[in-house]
Design a protein around this motif. Structure first.
Motif, PDB file in Angstrom:
ATOM      1  N   GLY A 154       0.870  -1.017  -0.037  1.00 25.54           N
ATOM      2  CA  GLY A 154      -0.079  -0.118  -0.364  1.00 25.54           C
ATOM      3  C   GLY A 154       0.820   1.229   0.006  1.00 25.54           C
ATOM      4  N   VAL A 155       1.908   1.330   0.860  1.00 21.55           N
ATOM      5  CA  VAL A 155       2.792   2.357   0.900  1.00 21.55           C
ATOM      6  C   VAL A 155       3.599   2.615  -0.226  1.00 21.55           C
ATOM      7  N   ILE A 156       3.963   1.574  -1.151  1.00 24.02           N
ATOM      8  CA  ILE A 156       4.551   1.612  -2.410  1.00 24.02           C
ATOM      9  C   ILE A 156       3.666   2.014  -3.496  1.00 24.02           C
ATOM     10  N   ARG A 157       2.470   1.501  -3.574  1.00 26.66           N
ATOM     11  CA  ARG A 157       1.344   2.010  -4.295  1.00 26.66           C
ATOM     12  C   ARG A 157       1.161   3.524  -4.230  1.00 26.66           C
ATOM     13  N   LEU A 158       0.883   3.843  -3.034  1.00 25.28           N
ATOM     14  CA  LEU A 158       0.632   5.379  -2.910  1.00 25.28           C
ATOM     15  C   LEU A 158       1.678   6.311  -3.131  1.00 25.28           C
ATOM     16  N   GLY A 159       2.976   6.025  -2.951  1.00 27.16           N
ATOM     17  CA  GLY A 159       4.018   6.637  -3.567  1.00 27.16           C
ATOM     18  C   GLY A 159       4.255   6.836  -4.829  1.00 27.16           C
ATOM     19  N   VAL A 160       3.787   5.658  -5.553  1.00 27.02           N
ATOM     20  CA  VAL A 160       3.905   5.726  -7.097  1.00 27.02           C
ATOM     21  C   VAL A 160       2.916   6.436  -7.589  1.00 27.02           C
ATOM     22  N   ARG A 161       1.562   6.479  -7.029  1.00 30.73           N
ATOM     23  CA  ARG A 161       0.513   7.452  -7.494  1.00 30.73           C
ATOM     24  C   ARG A 161       1.008   8.773  -7.337  1.00 30.73           C
ATOM     25  N   HIS A 162       1.295   9.210  -6.094  1.00 23.81           N
ATOM     26  CA  HIS A 162       1.806  10.559  -5.863  1.00 23.81           C
ATOM     27  C   HIS A 162       2.997  11.044  -6.645  1.00 23.81           C
ATOM     28  N   GLY A 163       3.789   9.967  -7.200  1.00 26.09           N
ATOM     29  CA  GLY A 163       4.777  10.524  -8.056  1.00 26.09           C
ATOM     30  C   GLY A 163       4.340  10.691  -9.602  1.00 26.09           C
ATOM     31  N   MET A 164       3.402   9.844  -9.807  1.00 28.27           N
ATOM     32  CA  MET A 164       2.711  10.033 -11.225  1.00 28.27           C
ATOM     33  C   MET A 164       2.046  11.348 -11.192  1.00 28.27           C
ATOM     34  N   GLU A 165       1.283  11.566 -10.307  1.00 29.85           N
ATOM     35  CA  GLU A 165       0.545  12.961 -10.277  1.00 29.85           C
ATOM     36  C   GLU A 165       1.658  14.279 -10.138  1.00 29.85           C
ATOM     37  N   ASP A 166       2.601  14.111  -9.734  1.00 26.66           N
ATOM     38  CA  ASP A 166       3.676  15.182  -9.723  1.00 26.66           C
ATOM     39  C   ASP A 166       4.334  15.450 -11.327  1.00 26.66           C
ATOM     40  N   VAL A 167       4.505  14.031 -11.730  1.00 28.23           N
ATOM     41  CA  VAL A 167       4.843  14.307 -13.102  1.00 28.23           C
ATOM     42  C   VAL A 167       4.097  15.002 -14.102  1.00 28.23           C
ATOM     43  N   GLU A 168       2.761  14.380 -13.964  1.00 28.16           N
ATOM     44  CA  GLU A 168       1.797  15.221 -14.898  1.00 28.16           C
ATOM     45  C   GLU A 168       1.675  16.443 -14.657  1.00 28.16           C
ATOM     46  N   ALA A 169       1.863  17.078 -13.387  1.00 35.81           N
ATOM     47  CA  ALA A 169       1.832  18.469 -13.025  1.00 35.81           C
ATOM     48  C   ALA A 169       2.912  19.298 -13.639  1.00 35.81           C
ATOM     49  N   GLN A 170       4.198  18.569 -13.486  1.00 41.07           N
ATOM     50  CA  GLN A 170       5.266  19.116 -14.103  1.00 41.07           C
ATOM     51  C   GLN A 170       5.296  19.260 -15.478  1.00 41.07           C
ATOM     52  N   ARG A 171       4.744  17.817 -16.286  1.00 40.41           N
ATOM     53  CA  ARG A 171       4.615  18.130 -17.356  1.00 40.41           C
ATOM     54  C   ARG A 171       3.812  19.396 -18.059  1.00 40.41           C
ATOM     55  N   ALA A 172       2.623  19.626 -17.390  1.00 40.94           N
ATOM     56  CA  ALA A 172       1.748  20.783 -17.723  1.00 40.94           C
ATOM     57  C   ALA A 172       2.473  22.150 -17.459  1.00 40.94           C
TER      58      ALA A 172
END
Length: 64
Positions: free
Chosen positions: A20-38
């Motif tokens: 669960g911790v790894i999944r949560l970390g990956v999800r937040h990381g992907m959201e950060d990447v999408e925000a940075q891309r924008a």
């Protein structure tokens, strides 16, 4: 026997928690990447607009 059962239960719950911790970390990381891309796309558009404005205002520098 009770120690063995307790150990197995804690071991299994530990892996579930870690998953669960790894999944949560990956999800937040992907959201950060999408925000940075924008933000990068917006910065590119702004730089392009500034370049065109500069070229239009200083046409004698562009050789046109």
């Amino acid at each position: 026997m009770l120690v063995l059962v307790t150990t197995v239960i804690l071991y299994v719950f530990g892996f579930v928690f870690l998953y669960g911790v790894i999944r949560l970390g990956v999800r937040h990381g992907m959201e950060d990447v999408e925000a940075q891309r924008a933000q990068v796309a917006r910065a590119e558009q702004l730089a392009s607009l500034q370049d065109r404005t500069f070229a239009r205002e200083n046409a004698f520098l562009t050789g046109s």
